[in-house]
Design an enzyme around this catalytic site. Structure first.
Site, PDB file in Angstrom:
ATOM      1  N   ARG A   1       0.857  -1.180   0.000  1.00  0.00           N
ATOM      2  CA  ARG A   1       0.000   0.000   0.000  1.00  0.00           C
ATOM      3  C   ARG A   1       0.898   1.236   0.000  1.00  0.00           C
ATOM      4  O   ARG A   1       1.363   1.683   1.050  1.00  0.00           O
ATOM      5  CB  ARG A   1      -0.911   0.007   1.230  1.00  0.00           C
ATOM      6  CG  ARG A   1      -2.083   0.992   1.095  1.00  0.00           C
ATOM      7  CD  ARG A   1      -2.811   1.175   2.406  1.00  0.00           C
ATOM      8  NE  ARG A   1      -2.023   1.978   3.320  1.00  0.00           N
ATOM      9  CZ  ARG A   1      -1.979   1.809   4.644  1.00  0.00           C
ATOM     10  NH1 ARG A   1      -2.683   0.871   5.209  1.00  0.00           N
ATOM     11  NH2 ARG A   1      -1.233   2.593   5.388  1.00  0.00           N
TER      12      ARG A   1
ATOM     13  N   HIS B   1      -3.522   4.854   4.418  1.00  0.00           N
ATOM     14  CA  HIS B   1      -4.761   4.071   4.388  1.00  0.00           C
ATOM     15  C   HIS B   1      -5.888   4.903   3.781  1.00  0.00           C
ATOM     16  O   HIS B   1      -6.537   4.502   2.820  1.00  0.00           O
ATOM     17  CB  HIS B   1      -5.129   3.601   5.801  1.00  0.00           C
ATOM     18  CG  HIS B   1      -6.496   3.023   5.895  1.00  0.00           C
ATOM     19  ND1 HIS B   1      -6.838   1.847   5.259  1.00  0.00           N
ATOM     20  CD2 HIS B   1      -7.620   3.456   6.510  1.00  0.00           C
ATOM     21  CE1 HIS B   1      -8.120   1.593   5.501  1.00  0.00           C
ATOM     22  NE2 HIS B   1      -8.613   2.551   6.246  1.00  0.00           N
TER      23      HIS B   1
ATOM     24  N   TYR C   1       4.051   4.953  11.390  1.00  0.00           N
ATOM     25  CA  TYR C   1       4.246   3.557  11.785  1.00  0.00           C
ATOM     26  C   TYR C   1       5.072   2.752  10.773  1.00  0.00           C
ATOM     27  O   TYR C   1       5.235   1.549  10.922  1.00  0.00           O
ATOM     28  CB  TYR C   1       2.909   2.867  12.069  1.00  0.00           C
ATOM     29  CG  TYR C   1       1.861   3.011  10.977  1.00  0.00           C
ATOM     30  CD1 TYR C   1       1.887   2.193   9.849  1.00  0.00           C
ATOM     31  CD2 TYR C   1       0.840   3.951  11.075  1.00  0.00           C
ATOM     32  CE1 TYR C   1       0.939   2.307   8.858  1.00  0.00           C
ATOM     33  CE2 TYR C   1      -0.125   4.089  10.080  1.00  0.00           C
ATOM     34  CZ  TYR C   1      -0.072   3.263   8.981  1.00  0.00           C
ATOM     35  OH  TYR C   1      -1.020   3.384   7.989  1.00  0.00           O
TER      36      TYR C   1
END
Lengths: 475, 371
Positions: free
Chosen positions: A363, A367, A376
């Site tokens: 990805r 998100h 993160y």
């Protein structure tokens, strides 16, 4: 007795295609079993008990089809049993105390045609015409441009939310290109490219994100939750993986109506932890539903990495446990995906079976606009995937090797796309919001009395206090 | 654990009904001379059969609906008649088969999903609410979801809290759903047919203890074209002193209470709600404006219950007509206990309704001795 006969028919229907080398044995035995069913049932129990000289290992109700003469074929090797026809089929015995390992020594291989340089690693892939290839590329570029500009629009506060598809353009467009319009699509939310491929216009995307009166969902969904009946693309719901059983149900509907199509559902790696995923896979197998279950394993469920999501070798290994044919593909290789989905579609329809596809990717965006993934995971890691593994660049390199694309064409396309997307946003922003009456339609097929009543009260209130409502709030 | 409980329920459906400790409702008021009798089970079965026969897109799915003919034999004979493609014995997962059925409804079929009990529908509530109830609206009217969720709801007898809850208020609170609760065989046939023909998702709340009950049915009810309107209550008994609203099994209790009240000179009007959503506020309010008193009866929990909603409607629309505070009779505010004595105390009894009706009429009532 009607119970048993219909059960037998049912089971036979389901088992036949799956038996493989045992099928001849099974089929003759089934037919035999059916024709002599009633007369032979008591004899069967008797023979079984006498001939086998040992207690049966199964209950009668579920195993009324197991006949002594067939079971006897299995008793070999000086009277020691080597196989037994358990409910579900023949099983070999072993004296080895051998637990199945939790994983294989080597991870399941990943099907790939184009390497990072856009060079085919094999000539064995679905041949596509120049026209199709160029259309696929322009759609991938359109998706990229739309993502960039819509994302900026959210950052400017013009829309409340957005989901990008960065890094998964090949998954979106190549899978869509391998399907037909009459194959129903049950998306998660990172597959707008499938809808784009099917003809949903940039203006329609913009109208949805701005929730204006031209939005075909009437301004009811948050941005990027598209749906279009016309394009056979079912409306996105944020509930993770609930669309997976829906796709199986739709596939069952196609099967019942004998329609020459399959359904496809997309979901992420995180979605495979839901009960819906497991139930859907099991149902798809049991009902022999023509469905493609497409997992976009991009490594991240918001901030949860796959190491915290599951301990299996990804998703592809799960298929076999449910009796579903499966393949792992490189999610950044458009040609590989196109070839795999085309083959899966063919199998799903002609063999009336589900197929699981796991596309490995990353990805490369956040998100959603509510997320900052650099908190993160390292920014360098994201950048590496964006640059070194960009599926759009890889496919372009292949196009260029075919002499189907050029630097000039690229510049022209990108300039034009940017203009088109900006225009769509400007138009969508100017269009009025949906009329106030739209708040109560479609809750039901026709308005029930309580909503009629609420509508009447609302209209009276607006009439009485017009200054308290926006100008377009009128009946 | 769940599996073993399911087994208990499914093994002896008739046994549970037969050994029920509750008073079975009187049918005096519903009968008419010369009419045929039909059980609720047969009413449901015939409605399913006729609708499946009339429309090939209708299919039935759930646990044990085929070979076993339904945990309560509601689907008796349907597998033989319509085959395993339209009467589907599903693997055991409510979430799975409900999700699948909703997907089939999205794509043009008209599935009927049987829950072995509505308590198990909790495992599938995401698909009932998020997938079924909201899709037509959220898609801007592009996705129609013609589906029926049916099965026994509420308290049976001796099956504990996990098989005894009433979900009328839960589903009744959700826009996008229609919620029906039949009492008699006429209700069962007419409402189930209406539910199957309806273009919207319908939650159809049956009652296990009523399955074996017989009710008189007219020739009209037996006709295959028979259908009842969704959203209309039925006045089971006309009266002038107090209105009693009830649904499902409690309608029988209300009728029994009315019989006792009549002997004491109180004329009760009994309303069978039939439809929880839409709720027939007009009929209820008209009745209360006539009787000036109201008792609501349900087996579900009191807080945010169907009775609470009816009270709100009366306070909003007919407050000035009330001659006495509204009385709410509901299940006790506890999970259903198993022990027979405690269980009896946890659900409304006929005498509770009688006492409440008398209180609204300001008639002296002996102190409650419920156990």
């Amino acid at each position: 007795m009607a119970f048993y006969s219909s059960k037998s028919r049912n089971i036979m229907h389901h088992l036949r295609p799956k038996l493989g080398p045992l099928s001849i044995f099974y089929q003759s035995y089934w037919i035999d079993s059916l024709s002599h069913h009633r007369a032979s049932q008591s004899a069967t129990i008797k023979n079984n008990a006498v001939s086998c000289n040992r207690p049966t290992l199964f209950t009668f109700w579920r195993s009324e089809h197991i006949k002594a003469e067939n079971q006897l074929d299995c008793w070999q090797n000086f009277g020691e049993p080597r196989v037994l026809n358990f409910p579900g089929g023949m099983v070999k015995f072993t004296s080895e105390l051998d637990f199945l390992p939790e994983s294989r020594e080597e991870r399941i291989h990943c099907y790939r045609i184009l390497d990072e340089n856009g060079q085919p690693t094999s000539s064995n892939f679905a041949q596509i015409t120049e026209e199709l290839a160029v259309t696929m590329y322009t759609n991938m570029a359109t998706l990229q441009t739309m993502d960039t500009i819509f994302y900026e629009a959210q950052r400017q506060g013009r829309i409340s939310f957005y989901v990008t598809t960065i890094g998964e353009e090949a998954i979106n467009i190549a899978s869509a290109a391998a399907l037909q319009l009459h194959d129903p699509v049950f998306p998660q939310y990172r597959e707008p490219g499938v809808l784009l491929w099917r003809g949903f216009t940039l203006q329609e995307f913009a109208n949805q994100c701005f929730g204006n009166k031209n939005d075909n969902c009437k301004g009811r969904q948050m941005p990027a939750h598209y749906g279009s009946d016309k394009h056979n693309y079912f409306t996105v719901a944020s509930t993770v993986a609930s669309q997976v059983p829906h796709a199986v149900g739709a596939a069952y509907s196609l099967k019942m109506d004998r329609i020459n199509a399959c359904s496809i559902t997309y979901f992420g790696d995180g979605g495979t932890s839901t009960g819906d995923f497991h139930a859907a896979l099991n149902f798809a197998a049991v009902l022999e539903a023509p469905v493609i279950l497409f997992c976009r394993n991009n490594g991240w469920a918001i901030s949860t990495p796959i190491e915290d999501q599951f301990r299996s070798d990804g998703i592809v290994v799960r298929g076999q446990a449910y009796g579903v044919r499966s393949i792992r593909v490189d999610g950044n290789d458009a040609l590989g995906i196109y070839t795999a989905v085309r083959a899966a579609r063919q199998m799903a329809i002609s063999e009336q079976r589900p197929v699981l596809i796991e596309a490995l990717t990353y990805r490369a965006g956040h998100h959603t606009t509510s997320d900052d993934s650099t908190r993160y995971r390292p920014a360098e890691e994201i950048e590496w995937w964006r640059v070194a593994q960009d599926p759009v660049v890889r496919f372009r390199k292949w196009l260029e090797k075919q002499s189907w694309w050029s630097a000039e064409a690229e510049t022209e396309l990108r300039t034009s796309l940017r203009k088109q997307v900006l225009h769509a946003i400007q138009v969508a922003e100017q269009v009025e919001k949906p009329p106030v009456g739209d708040i109560i339609t479609d809750v039901y097929d026709t308005l029930p009395s309580n909503l009629h009543e609420q509508e009447r009260t609302l209209a009276q209130t607006i009439k009485r206090h017009p200054k308290d409502y926006p100008p377009n709030f009128s009946y | 654990m769940l599996g073993s409980l399911r087994k208990i329920v499914s093994q002896s459906p008739r046994g549970i009904s037969a050994s029920g400790i509750r008073i079975i409702a009187s049918r005096t008021y519903a009968s008419s001379a010369g009419a045929k009798e039909m059980t609720v089970r047969d009413a449901l079965n015939s409605a399913l059969d006729e609708e499946m026969s009339a429309d090939p897109s209708v299919l039935l799915m759930g646990e044990e609906v085929g070979e076993y003919q339904g945990a309560y034999k509601i689907s008796k004979g349907l597998l033989d008649k319509y085959g395993p493609k339209r009467v589907i014995d599903t693997p055991i997962t409510e979430a799975g088969f409900t999700g699948m059925a909703v997907g089939a409804a999205y794509h043009g079929l008209r599935p009927i999903v049987e829950f072995m009990t509505f308590n198990f529908s909790m495992q599938a509530i995401d698909h009932i609410i998020n997938s079924a109830a909201k899709s037509n609206y959220m898609s801007g009217g592009q996705i129609s979801v013609p589906i029926v969720f049916r099965g026994p709801n509420g308290a049976a007898s001796g099956v504990g809290a996990q098989h005894s809850q009433c979900y009328a208020a839960w589903y009744g609170s959700c826009p996008g759903l229609k919620v029906l609760a039949p009492y008699s065989s006429e209700d069962a046939r007419g409402l189930l047919k209406a539910a199957i023909r309806d273009p919207d998702p319908v939650v159809f709340l049956e009652n296990e203890l009523l399955y074996g009950e017989s009710f008189p049915v007219s020739a009209e009810v037996l006709d295959s074209s028979f259908c009842l309107p969704i959203g209309k209550a039925k006045i089971e008994l006309e009266g002038k002193d107090v209105t009693i609203t009830a649904f499902s099994k409690m309608v029988g209790y209300a009728l029994k209470a009315a019989e006792i009240l009549a002997k004491e000179g109180i004329s009760a009007e009994v309303i069978n709600l039939r439809s929880i959503r839409p709720l027939d506020r007009a009929t209820i309010n008209a009745s209360v404006r006539k009787t000036n008193r109201l008792v609501t009866v349900e087996e579900g929990f009191p807080q945010h219950g169907v009775g609470a909603e009816i009270c709100a409607s009366i306070v909003e629309e007919s407050f000035q007509y009330l001659d006495a505070p509204v009385e709410r009779i509901s299940g006790a505010d506890v999970p259903m206990p198993y022990a027979a004595n405690l269980e009896r105390m946890a659900v409304p009894q006929v005498e509770d309704i009688v006492r409440a009706a008398k209180r609204t009429c300001y008639r002296s009532v002996p102190v409650a001795a419920n156990a």
